[in-house]
Design an enzyme around this catalytic site. Structure first.
Site, PDB file in Angstrom:
ATOM      1  N   LYS A  41      -0.530   2.808  -0.770  1.00 14.66           N
ATOM      2  CA  LYS A  41       0.251   3.853  -0.094  1.00 14.66           C
ATOM      3  C   LYS A  41       1.747   3.691  -0.296  1.00 14.66           C
ATOM      4  CE  LYS A  41      -3.064   4.448   3.723  1.00 14.66           C
ATOM      5  NZ  LYS A  41      -3.291   4.163   5.150  1.00 14.66           N
ATOM      6  N   SER A 128      -1.711   9.105  10.083  1.00 15.74           N
ATOM      7  CA  SER A 128      -0.272   9.085   9.795  1.00 15.74           C
ATOM      8  C   SER A 128       0.051  10.087   8.704  1.00 15.74           C
ATOM      9  CB  SER A 128       0.152   7.686   9.340  1.00 15.74           C
ATOM     10  OG  SER A 128      -0.083   6.746  10.349  1.00 15.74           O
TER      11      SER A 128
HETATM   12  O1  PNS Z   1      -3.502   1.459   7.933  1.00 14.21           O
HETATM   13  P1  PNS Z   1      -4.137   1.042   6.615  1.00 14.21           P
HETATM   14  O2  PNS Z   1      -3.271   1.492   5.445  1.00 14.21           O
HETATM   15  O3  PNS Z   1      -5.554   1.516   6.474  1.00 14.21           O
HETATM   16  O4  PNS Z   1      -4.165  -0.566   6.635  1.00 14.21           O
HETATM   17  C1  PNS Z   1      -4.613  -1.280   5.500  1.00 14.21           C
HETATM   18  C2  PNS Z   1      -4.104  -2.723   5.544  1.00 14.21           C
HETATM   19  C3  PNS Z   1      -2.570  -2.723   5.575  1.00 14.21           C
HETATM   20  C4  PNS Z   1      -4.647  -3.406   6.789  1.00 14.21           C
HETATM   21  C5  PNS Z   1      -4.634  -3.446   4.265  1.00 14.21           C
HETATM   22  O5  PNS Z   1      -4.152  -2.799   3.123  1.00 14.21           O
HETATM   23  C6  PNS Z   1      -4.249  -4.934   4.233  1.00 14.21           C
HETATM   24  O6  PNS Z   1      -4.900  -5.743   4.869  1.00 14.21           O
HETATM   25  N1  PNS Z   1      -3.170  -5.277   3.484  1.00 14.21           N
HETATM   26  C7  PNS Z   1      -2.717  -6.646   3.363  1.00 14.21           C
HETATM   27  C8  PNS Z   1      -3.195  -7.263   2.052  1.00 14.21           C
HETATM   28  C9  PNS Z   1      -4.644  -7.724   2.146  1.00 14.21           C
HETATM   29  O7  PNS Z   1      -4.970  -8.638   2.907  1.00 14.21           O
HETATM   30  N2  PNS Z   1      -5.513  -7.116   1.357  1.00 14.21           N
HETATM   31  C10 PNS Z   1      -6.916  -7.509   1.292  1.00 14.21           C
HETATM   32  C11 PNS Z   1      -7.821  -6.695   2.165  1.00 14.21           C
HETATM   33  S1  PNS Z   1      -8.760  -5.592   1.195  1.00 14.21           S
END
Ligand code: PNS
Length: 159
Positions: A41, A128
């Protein structure tokens, strides 16, 4: 002490997120809202602004902390002595994406448990992205996000 992490992009926080935060803060001793980077995103607000907006709307909930982190969610959880990730589920359409992330996180750290809460029915259509889209084209976002952050969103979109 049961500490849960509520992670997300929060770009910006919506009433749906706030509903989960309020309920999550009652279900756990401490809830850490973690603003993390979703590489899929492109953001409207930078990470620190997102944290500021969440702090504005959660300041009266004593056991909620809001922080940002650049890295893996499982590492953040470990650093904070938590093995519980809290997520909201709006509809079946969220399930595949959330299921995949939950499995990936438990692969990365088998101690991690992802717990889902069903979003309140009145927030089930909220996201969002749709808030940003409505605001961008001059629609009314009252009722979709907390009132006190509406000026921040409108200013950001219009400037
Ligand atoms: O609100 P969202 O965009 O659905 O949240 C997604 C989020 C930020 C929780 C996810 O992208 C995330 O955990 N990002 C940190 C990097 C990570 O740990 N990635 C591995 C999980 S697939």
């Amino acid at each position: 002490m049961r500490i849960a992490i509520y992670p997300g992009s929060f770009d910006p926080i919506t009433n749906g997120h706030l509903d989960i935060i309020k309920r999550g803060s009652k279900a756990f001793d401490k809830l850490i809202v973690a603003v993390l980077i979703n590489v899929e995103k492109k953001g409207l607000f930078d990470i620190e602004e997102r944290v500021k907006l969440i702090k504005m709307v959660t300041e009266d909930i004593h056991n909620v902390e809001v922080v940002s982190f650049e890295g893996l969610l499982v590492d953040f959880a470990k650093m904070n002595n938590s093995n519980v990730i809290l997520k909201g589920l709006r509809a079946v359409s969220d399930f595949e994406y959330e299921f995949q992330m939950a499995l990936m996180n438990s692969k990365l750290d088998p101690h991690i448990e992802t717990v889902f809460m069903m979003t309140a029915a009145e927030c089930s259509y909220l996201s969002s992205s749709s808030v940003k889209q409505v605001a961008k084209f001059g629609g009314c976002i009252k009722g979709l996000v907390p009132d006190i952050i509406i000026p921040n969103i409108e200013n950001r979109i219009n400037n």
